[in-house]
Scaffold this active site. Structure first.
Site, short mmCIF file in Angstrom:
data_model
loop_
_atom_site.label_atom_id
_atom_site.label_comp_id
_atom_site.label_asym_id
_atom_site.label_seq_id
_atom_site.Cartn_x
_atom_site.Cartn_y
_atom_site.Cartn_z
N ARG A 1 -2.24 0.27 15.09
CA ARG A 1 -2.44 1.58 15.75
C ARG A 1 -3.12 1.45 17.11
O ARG A 1 -3.11 2.40 17.89
CB ARG A 1 -3.29 2.48 14.83
CG ARG A 1 -4.66 1.89 14.49
CD ARG A 1 -5.38 2.64 13.40
NE ARG A 1 -6.62 2.00 13.00
CZ ARG A 1 -6.75 1.17 11.98
NH1 ARG A 1 -5.73 0.89 11.21
NH2 ARG A 1 -7.93 0.63 11.70
N HIS B 1 -3.04 3.62 5.15
CA HIS B 1 -3.38 2.47 4.30
C HIS B 1 -3.97 2.92 2.98
O HIS B 1 -4.55 4.00 2.89
CB HIS B 1 -4.43 1.57 4.98
CG HIS B 1 -3.93 0.85 6.18
ND1 HIS B 1 -3.58 -0.48 6.17
CD2 HIS B 1 -3.71 1.29 7.44
CE1 HIS B 1 -3.17 -0.84 7.38
NE2 HIS B 1 -3.23 0.22 8.18
N GLU C 1 -7.39 5.60 5.45
CA GLU C 1 -7.53 4.63 4.35
C GLU C 1 -7.93 5.44 3.11
O GLU C 1 -8.94 6.12 3.13
CB GLU C 1 -8.66 3.67 4.72
CG GLU C 1 -8.94 2.55 3.76
CD GLU C 1 -7.90 1.43 3.84
OE1 GLU C 1 -7.10 1.36 2.90
OE2 GLU C 1 -7.90 0.67 4.82
N GLU D 1 0.89 -1.18 0.00
CA GLU D 1 0.00 0.00 0.00
C GLU D 1 0.92 1.22 0.00
O GLU D 1 1.38 1.69 1.04
CB GLU D 1 -0.94 -0.06 1.20
CG GLU D 1 -1.83 -1.31 1.13
CD GLU D 1 -2.74 -1.50 2.34
OE1 GLU D 1 -2.72 -0.66 3.26
OE2 GLU D 1 -3.45 -2.51 2.35
N ARG E 1 1.71 -7.61 1.02
CA ARG E 1 0.91 -7.19 2.18
C ARG E 1 1.61 -7.59 3.48
O ARG E 1 1.70 -6.81 4.42
CB ARG E 1 -0.49 -7.79 2.10
CG ARG E 1 -1.43 -7.34 3.23
CD ARG E 1 -2.84 -7.84 3.00
NE ARG E 1 -3.73 -7.52 4.11
CZ ARG E 1 -4.45 -6.39 4.20
NH1 ARG E 1 -4.37 -5.46 3.27
NH2 ARG E 1 -5.26 -6.19 5.22
N ASN F 1 -1.64 -6.21 10.74
CA ASN F 1 -2.73 -5.39 11.28
C ASN F 1 -3.83 -6.22 11.95
O ASN F 1 -4.95 -5.74 12.13
CB ASN F 1 -3.34 -4.54 10.16
CG ASN F 1 -3.72 -3.16 10.64
OD1 ASN F 1 -3.18 -2.66 11.64
ND2 ASN F 1 -4.66 -2.53 9.95
N ARG F 2 -3.51 -7.46 12.32
CA ARG F 2 -4.48 -8.34 13.00
C ARG F 2 -3.89 -8.95 14.27
O ARG F 2 -4.56 -9.74 14.92
CB ARG F 2 -4.89 -9.50 12.07
CG ARG F 2 -5.58 -9.08 10.78
CD ARG F 2 -6.98 -8.52 11.02
NE ARG F 2 -7.68 -8.16 9.80
CZ ARG F 2 -7.50 -7.02 9.13
NH1 ARG F 2 -6.62 -6.12 9.56
NH2 ARG F 2 -8.18 -6.76 8.04
N TYR G 1 -10.85 -5.98 14.71
CA TYR G 1 -9.58 -6.70 14.71
C TYR G 1 -8.54 -5.87 15.46
O TYR G 1 -8.72 -4.68 15.66
CB TYR G 1 -9.14 -7.03 13.28
CG TYR G 1 -9.46 -5.94 12.28
CD1 TYR G 1 -10.70 -5.90 11.64
CD2 TYR G 1 -8.54 -4.94 11.99
CE1 TYR G 1 -11.01 -4.89 10.74
CE2 TYR G 1 -8.84 -3.92 11.08
CZ TYR G 1 -10.08 -3.90 10.46
OH TYR G 1 -10.38 -2.90 9.59
N GLU G 2 -7.45 -6.55 15.86
CA GLU G 2 -6.46 -5.90 16.75
C GLU G 2 -5.39 -5.24 15.90
O GLU G 2 -4.42 -5.87 15.48
CB GLU G 2 -5.88 -6.95 17.70
CG GLU G 2 -6.91 -7.72 18.50
CD GLU G 2 -7.64 -6.85 19.52
OE1 GLU G 2 -7.11 -5.80 19.93
OE2 GLU G 2 -8.77 -7.23 19.90
C1 KKD Z 1 -7.16 -2.65 2.77
C2 KKD Z 1 -6.65 -2.62 4.17
O1 KKD Z 1 -5.57 -3.06 4.44
N1 KKD Z 1 -7.45 -2.14 5.11
C3 KKD Z 1 -7.11 -2.10 6.51
C4 KKD Z 1 -8.16 -1.38 7.28
C5 KKD Z 1 -7.70 -0.94 8.64
O2 KKD Z 1 -6.58 -0.44 8.76
O3 KKD Z 1 -8.49 -1.04 9.61
C6 KKD Z 1 -6.93 -3.52 7.05
O4 KKD Z 1 -7.64 -4.43 6.61
O5 KKD Z 1 -6.08 -3.73 7.90
ZN ZN Z 2 -3.77 -1.79 4.63
#
Ligand code: KKD
Ligand code: ZN
Length: 333
Positions: free
Chosen positions: A188, A136, A198, A44, A83, A90-91, A184-185
């Site tokens: 940030r 993002h 985003e 991204e 990614r 990001n999870r 989701y965790e």
């Molecule tokens: C396309 C993308 O990566 N979106 C982010 C949205 C976010 O940061 O909450 C994600 O899925 O983590």
């Molecule tokens: Zn993203």
């Protein structure tokens, strides 16, 4: 009615019971440490480009009395323009991943999450950074979008309001991902005030000047807001319209899990637009259409996001709700 009268006491008790602290209402410490994250997803590229730029040209994001730190959160994924390497960074900012001590054997992003948490958190502690803006891009036609994780963070609601006003006439949607089961965790989430930025549409691995410009001004308006706040400006009570995530919708799939239909052309690029009962959602090769059969109008977003095919998500349904914030001012001017 005097506040000392029995009725006044009753009123104060009622207000206290409702959780409203009149004395401390909206009084918040100054913002001292801010991080700007890019490359949480290495493909991204607007956030990667901006953060790398600001690492060389820090003057553009400097604000008096505030440490503003640009940071590439997933450098290996950035290098490979993917990614993630092992798992989606990001999870994985849940307490279990952040405390797992299998050193050496940890998936790259779990080790990276722990490192980020020690630099900018720890999550939930008083030492955590005040604000993290995580940059993002999406392949969906969402325009500028701010992502909130809490409906009760007055500081963030006020910041969203300020950014929206500053962006006008360009739209800037606010997406609320608070819903249990959908939340989701995020990277940030270790900050006291986490905000996702985003911007789309932009293909993975591509930089578009228009998208880059929007992301840049969103960050600058966010920093302006923090500066005004620190200078003692009082922001009056406000309300904002947000899109609250309800549920994810997957593509129709065959027995092998392969897609059996794609986003219908009348839904493609229609993020934030009403999807009414009976409207088309998907179309198969034989022309057969899957219609939306819910009873309420919903507002789809992340429509046809490339990264979400593996997450079994064609789009998310949202509803419009209003969030309100009380007035805020800085208590340490
Ligand atoms: C396309 C993308 O990566 N979106 C982010 C949205 C976010 O940061 O909450 C994600 O899925 O983590
Ligand atoms: Zn993203």
């Amino acid at each position: 009615m005097s506040i000392n009268s029995p009725a006044g006491e009753e009123l104060s008790a009622l207000i206290a019971a409702a959780g409203v602290n009149m004395a401390a209402s909206g009084s918040i410490p100054a913002i001292r440490r801010v991080a700007i994250f890019g490359g949480t997803h290495g493909n991204e590229l607007s956030g990667v480009f901006l953060v790398k730029h600001w690492l060389k040209h820090g003057g553009e994001i400097a604000r008096p009395g505030v440490e503003v730190r640009p940071f590439i959160t997933n450098p290996k994924a950035v290098e490979k323009c993917v990614r993630y390497i092992d798992t989606d960074l990001n999870r994985v900012f849940d307490s279990q991943s952040l405390s797992s001590d299998d050193v050496g054997k940890l998936p790259y992003e779990i080790a990276q999450a722990q490192k980020i948490n020690s630099l900018f958190g720890p999550k939930g502690s008083k030492d955590a950074y005040d604000v993290i803006l995580d940059l993002h891009n999406t392949t969906a036609h969402m325009g500028a979008t701010l992502i909130l994780e809490s409906s009760t963070d007055d500081f963030n609601i006020q910041m969203c309001k300020y950014i929206q006003k500053s962006m006008a006439p360009l739209p800037c949607a606010v997406l609320l991902i608070e819903q249990p089961g959908v939340k989701y965790e995020t990277t940030r989430s270790i900050a006291k005030h986490p905000i996702g930025v985003e911007v789309g549409p932009q293909p993975q691995g591509v930089i578009r000047a228009d998208i880059l410009y929007i992301m840049k001004i969103v960050v600058q308006y966010a920093l302006d807001f923090m500066q005004y706040f620190n200078e003692g400006i009082e922001f009056p009570p406000c309300s904002i319209e947000v899109y609250r995530v309800l549920e994810k919708i997957d593509y129709p799939r065959d027995d092998n899990g392969d897609l059996s239909a794609v986003i219908h052309p009348t839904l493609q690029d229609q993020d934030w637009k009403p999807l009414n009962p009976g409207d088309p959602m998907f179309i198969a090769m034989d022309g057969s259409i899957t219609y939306y059969e819910g009873e309420e109008t919903v507002y789809p977003t992340f429509v046809n996001e490339a990264a979400y095919y593996e997450k079994k998500q064609a789009f998310v349904k949202t509803e419009k709700v209003t969030l309100t914030a009380q007035s805020i001012h800085c208590n340490s001017v």
